[in-house]
Design a protein around this motif. Structure first.
Motif, PDB file in Angstrom:
ATOM      1  N   SER A  98      62.353  64.496 123.461  1.00 37.19           N
ATOM      2  CA  SER A  98      63.388  63.490 123.701  1.00 37.19           C
ATOM      3  C   SER A  98      63.127  62.881 125.063  1.00 37.19           C
ATOM      4  O   SER A  98      62.253  63.343 125.802  1.00 37.19           O
ATOM      5  N   ASP A 155      59.008  59.332 121.692  1.00 33.37           N
ATOM      6  CA  ASP A 155      59.699  58.169 121.155  1.00 33.37           C
ATOM      7  C   ASP A 155      59.844  57.057 122.187  1.00 33.37           C
ATOM      8  O   ASP A 155      60.314  55.965 121.866  1.00 33.37           O
ATOM      9  N   PRO A 210      54.962  58.727 117.403  1.00 34.74           N
ATOM     10  CA  PRO A 210      56.371  58.950 117.734  1.00 34.74           C
ATOM     11  C   PRO A 210      56.738  60.405 117.486  1.00 34.74           C
ATOM     12  O   PRO A 210      56.166  61.046 116.599  1.00 34.74           O
ATOM     13  N   THR A 244      59.847  61.329 116.559  1.00 35.20           N
ATOM     14  CA  THR A 244      60.675  61.255 115.353  1.00 35.20           C
ATOM     15  C   THR A 244      59.805  60.882 114.164  1.00 35.20           C
ATOM     16  O   THR A 244      59.149  59.834 114.160  1.00 35.20           O
ATOM     17  N   SER A 245      59.795  61.723 113.166  1.00 38.41           N
ATOM     18  CA  SER A 245      58.925  61.522 112.017  1.00 38.41           C
ATOM     19  C   SER A 245      59.225  60.200 111.317  1.00 38.41           C
ATOM     20  O   SER A 245      60.377  59.871 111.024  1.00 38.41           O
ATOM     21  N   ALA A 255      59.267  57.190 112.299  1.00 39.83           N
ATOM     22  CA  ALA A 255      60.022  56.158 112.996  1.00 39.83           C
ATOM     23  C   ALA A 255      59.305  54.816 112.860  1.00 39.83           C
ATOM     24  O   ALA A 255      58.080  54.755 112.766  1.00 39.83           O
ATOM     25  N   ASN A 256      60.061  53.740 112.842  1.00 38.59           N
ATOM     26  CA  ASN A 256      59.479  52.403 112.852  1.00 38.59           C
ATOM     27  C   ASN A 256      59.081  52.061 114.283  1.00 38.59           C
ATOM     28  O   ASN A 256      59.879  52.218 115.211  1.00 38.59           O
ATOM     29  N   VAL A 257      57.868  51.587 114.465  1.00 37.48           N
ATOM     30  CA  VAL A 257      57.312  51.388 115.803  1.00 37.48           C
ATOM     31  C   VAL A 257      56.828  49.951 115.942  1.00 37.48           C
ATOM     32  O   VAL A 257      56.282  49.369 114.995  1.00 37.48           O
ATOM     33  N   ASN A 300      60.550  53.607 120.788  1.00 38.60           N
ATOM     34  CA  ASN A 300      59.674  53.317 119.643  1.00 38.60           C
ATOM     35  C   ASN A 300      58.926  51.998 119.808  1.00 38.60           C
ATOM     36  O   ASN A 300      58.709  51.256 118.854  1.00 38.60           O
ATOM     37  N   HIS A 321      52.529  59.311 110.907  1.00 40.77           N
ATOM     38  CA  HIS A 321      53.763  59.587 111.641  1.00 40.77           C
ATOM     39  C   HIS A 321      54.643  58.361 111.839  1.00 40.77           C
ATOM     40  O   HIS A 321      55.772  58.506 112.295  1.00 40.77           O
ATOM     41  N   ILE A 322      54.144  57.173 111.561  1.00 43.35           N
ATOM     42  CA  ILE A 322      54.927  55.958 111.725  1.00 43.35           C
ATOM     43  C   ILE A 322      55.365  55.461 110.349  1.00 43.35           C
ATOM     44  O   ILE A 322      54.584  55.492 109.397  1.00 43.35           O
TER      45      ILE A 322
END
Length: 461
Positions: free
Chosen positions: A162, A182, A203, A205-206, A208-210, A218, A244-245
């Motif tokens: 985090s 993130d 990222p 967070t699994s 995640a939109n980047v 992100n 991962h993204i």
């Protein structure tokens, strides 16, 4: 305060706690038990001449442990409270450090880690001061922020679960390294990330939109990676073939001197800018599409692969290959970086455009049912299974050879073979068969049209 402190291997445990204590001479402790230095975050002790404690079964740390411009070397350590190591211009040498506490390392010399920080129990945070260099030879894991104010040389994996991962100075990548966060901040300026190793950005967070081309949560900026000479992989981890993204948006030109791999589980959207490299550029959508607004791809070799389609409504893919190389495009691939041949490459209802390529390579056929197919080549262009255009026309612009399976143009009966300047015919054709059918005319049967338009291979100027 004492001038000398020694302990041999026959001594078991040693505990040095409290505040304000100091030892004048260099200290080397060889006890074979546990060494405890501080038991509260407010404790302080100064080893003026330096400290070496690497033979113990473990070192417990808390509070502030200092030297005066001299070296500190510690073995496997555990943080029992918030801890700061401070050596002025002296070096700091660490093996492993564990414990759910904040950890600060202050040195204007060189900090060297040979083991994992937070490997078995993640640190709460890690902070280094400005003015020195951190050589991170092991992995670093924190539950909170990682802030590197000094120059960093990395050959491991940095993970923060985090908060921010901040590089206020330069980052040099040696070997195979990865950053997982993130929220990245690369504040060392343009081209501040260097090296020739493989650097993977993921990222935490699994899926995640980047977004590439911005700062914040992100988001990944592009300027720090200018002229990066190694493989820069974003979204796809080649170590275990994982993605991962979720959706990957490219909003600015990402340019390096090495190779680029961009991977999204869902769509990869080339929204703006040119993703370019003198090496290999690979863009992959594992389960979705590669779409484009105005973004482009340019590389010594360019590879685009998607399980769905390549192209988007009202636009087209603009992929450029520099040098004597080629572009590969695949759809229907089973794995993201193993680009298995698909049935076809399509841009429906857009226009597929392989722009200024030395070699265009597709293991399927190019099938663009709603718009014309346009292939622009400087030397050799290949479409092994054929060019198939059912509603419009096929235009090929090049200076040498178009090699294909069957060529079928079914628009208004046009197969345009022109040179790169749209002038006279300069291009020869090497094809299994060439069929031109005027789909708007009913004056003859389909069989008659086919017989009239089939030609042998190597038909040219």
């Amino acid at each position: 305060d004492v001038s000398t402190l020694t302990a041999g291997s026959t001594v078991a445990n040693i505990s040095l706690t409290g505040s304000g204590s100091s030892v004048t001479n260099a200290v080397s402790l060889s006890n074979d038990g546990i060494l405890t230095i501080g038991d509260a975050s407010t404790d302080t002790i100064t080893f003026t001449g330096g400290l070496t404690a690497t033979a113990q079964s473990g070192v417990n740390l808390a509070g502030t442990v200092e030297t005066t411009n001299t070296t500190m070397s510690l073995g496997a350590s555990t943080l029992n409270a918030a801890t700061t190591l401070s050596t002025g211009s002296g070096a700091i040498n660490l093996t492993t450090v564990n414990g759910g506490q904040a950890f600060a390392i202050n040195s204007t010399g060189t900090v060297t880690t040979t083991g994992a920080l937070g490997g078995s129990t993640a640190l709460t945070s890690l902070t280094t001061n400005a003015g020195g260099t951190s050589v991170l030879g092991g992995n670093v894991t924190t539950t909170g922020a990682q802030t590197y104010n000094d120059a960093v040389t990395l050959s491991g994996i940095l993970t923060n679960q985090s908060s921010n991962m901040t590089f206020a100075n330069t980052l040099n990548v040696s070997g195979t390294s990865a950053l997982t966060s993130d929220n990245y901040a690369f504040n060392g300026g343009a081209a501040s990330v260097s090296g020739s190793g493989r650097l993977t950005l993921l990222p935490y967070t699994s899926l995640a939109n980047v977004t590439i081309g911005d700062t914040g949560v992100n988001k990944i900026p592009v300027a720090p990676f200018n002229n990066y000479a190694g493989l820069l992989a974003i979204g796809g981890n080649l170590a275990d073939n994982s993605v991962h993204i979720g959706t990957l948006n490219v909003n600015a030109g990402l340019s390096t001197a090495g190779d680029i791999l961009l991977v999204g589980k869902n769509n990869v959207n080339l929204q703006s800018g040119t993703t370019s490299s003198s090496g290999r550029v690979t863009v992959v959508s594992q389960t979705g599409d590669i779409t484009r607004s105005s973004g482009k791809v340019s590389g010594g070799t360019a590879v685009l692969g998607a399980l769905g389609k390549i192209g988007s409504s009202g636009s087209f893919i603009d992929a450029k290959s520099t040098g004597n190389s080629y572009i590969e495009l695949y759809t229907g691939a089973d794995a993201y970086y193993v680009l298995s041949p698909g049935q076809y490459v399509k841009s429906d209802p857009g226009l597929f455009n392989a722009s200024y390529v030395s070699n265009f390579l597709s293991f399927g056929s190019i099938n663009s049912p709603a718009r014309g197919v346009s292939v622009v080549g400087d030397s050799y262009s290949y479409a092994y299974d054929g060019l198939k255009e059912f509603d419009k026309n096929i235009s090929y612009y090049g200076s040498s050879l178009l090699s294909a399976g069957a060529i079928y143009a079914g628009g208004v009966g046009q197969l345009n073979i022109l040179d790169a300047a749209n002038q006279d015919v300069q291009t020869s054709i090497n094809a299994e068969a060439v069929e031109i059918s005027d789909s708007s005319s009913d004056s003859s049967s389909e069989e008659d049209k086919a017989e009239e338009t089939k030609k042998d291979a190597k038909e040219g100027e």
